[in-house]
Write an enzyme that holds these catalytic residues in place. Structure first.
Site, PDB file in Angstrom:
ATOM      1  N   ASP A  30      14.442 169.611 -11.092  1.00 41.15           N
ATOM      2  CA  ASP A  30      15.596 168.758 -11.416  1.00 41.15           C
ATOM      3  C   ASP A  30      15.191 167.354 -11.241  1.00 41.15           C
ATOM      4  O   ASP A  30      14.563 167.118 -10.330  1.00 41.15           O
ATOM      5  CB  ASP A  30      16.674 169.563 -10.805  1.00 41.15           C
ATOM      6  CG  ASP A  30      17.901 169.007 -11.254  1.00 41.15           C
ATOM      7  OD1 ASP A  30      18.077 168.596 -12.404  1.00 41.15           O
ATOM      8  OD2 ASP A  30      18.971 169.185 -10.650  1.00 41.15           O
ATOM      9  N   ASN A  78      19.791 174.287 -22.206  1.00 37.66           N
ATOM     10  CA  ASN A  78      19.305 172.853 -22.538  1.00 37.66           C
ATOM     11  C   ASN A  78      19.245 172.640 -24.047  1.00 37.66           C
ATOM     12  O   ASN A  78      19.343 171.524 -24.283  1.00 37.66           O
ATOM     13  CB  ASN A  78      17.881 172.935 -21.941  1.00 37.66           C
ATOM     14  CG  ASN A  78      17.635 172.814 -20.351  1.00 37.66           C
ATOM     15  OD1 ASN A  78      16.647 172.865 -20.033  1.00 37.66           O
ATOM     16  ND2 ASN A  78      18.945 172.455 -19.824  1.00 37.66           N
TER      17      ASN A  78
END
Ligand code: V0D
Length: 256
Positions: A30, A78
């Site tokens: 991340d 995503n």
């Protein structure tokens, strides 16, 4: 003093116990977007730099004796990102393999992928399949990419598969156990090593975000503040040192 817990400090990375390296390390990579934003760069520049980090951390993990490194590269959620960003991300496996497959082979690293590959662009699927094929003979660390992966999706598919087996008369309902469940998950090819010993998430967020919900049941979680492009071999060693410190204090179910 009343309120402070007596803590054994984690060993420093330089004093890792090489006999207790976690066999399976999973990482939620991340912070690429935030890394880019802090440098007034487009988000995709963060992903590009993040891919370089994947290469460095793969070699570092292999050198330490990690047996499986699972990297969360693209989640089923995503797809909601802007199409320009999604398109860029879909090129990354192509760039990655053009530049890195020889190094993987040199380091005896085998590529595996879990997730819904069929939904990926054909060119991406092709290069991923080629990487799997080109490293199929490697017997060292497994580099397992979670690509268009979501854990609820994985559990739903596993349940559907088991239900089909029951309906066909090939399985009794009582035979749905933790073992048959595990065998129906996307990590089944990893066998004994399916469950991560250590989960690392970068960039300060402390959530699972639909990642390996079943497999992480007994894992140690280590959260680091660095954004993924800033993570490196030393960061990995430090996270493993933290893992070893925790196991020294509490003992575990495994590796005792
Ligand atoms: C962006 C940071 C390697 C996280 C790392 C398609 C997000 C770089 C791969 C890769 C991504 C995946 C499969 C494979 C070979 C390489 C990758 C994506 C994103 C999403 F077989 N890095 N990487 N895939 N990023």
């Amino acid at each position: 003093m009343v309120f402070s817990k007596a803590k054994t400090p984690a060993p420093t990375a330089s004093e890792l116990d090489m006999t207790r390296i976690p066999a399976h390390v999973a990482i939620i990579m991340d912070g690429n977007g935030r890394w880019a934003k802090a440098r007034h760069l487009p988000r995709v520049a963060g992903h590009q730099q993040g891919m370089q980090t994947v290469k460095k951390v793969t070699i570092a993990a292999s050198d330490l004796g990690v047996k499986v490194l699972t990297l969360y590269a693209f989640s089923t959620e995503n797809w909601k990102r802007p199409s320009t960003e999604v398109n860029f991300l879909m090129q990354l496996p192509i760039k990655f393999f053009d530049t890195f497959v020889p190094d993987l082979v040199k380091n005896n690293v085998r590529v595996m992928v879990m997730g819904d590959q069929a939904a990926l662009p054909a060119a991406t699927q092709a290069v991923v399949q080629k990487a799997i094929a080109d490293t199929a003979h490697c017997t060292g660390m497994v580099l397992n990419f979670a690509l268009n992966y979501g854990s609820r999706d994985e559990l739903v598919r596993a349940s559907q598969q088991l239900a089909r087996q029951v309906k066909a008369g090939d399985l009794q309902p009582e035979e749905i156990t933790a073992q048959t469940m595990a065998a129906a998950l996307m990590t089944a090819p990893l066998g004994d090593l399916a469950d991560p010993d250590l989960l690392i998430r970068t960039s300060g967020e402390e959530r699972l975000s639909n990642f390996m919900l079943w497999q992480l049941a007994y894992s140690e979680f280590v959260f680091v503040d660095q954004h993924w492009p800033d993570f490196d071999g030393e960061s990995l060693k430090q996270a493993i040192a933290t893992f070893q410190g925790r196991h020294r204090r509490f003992g575990g179910l495994k590796n005792q």
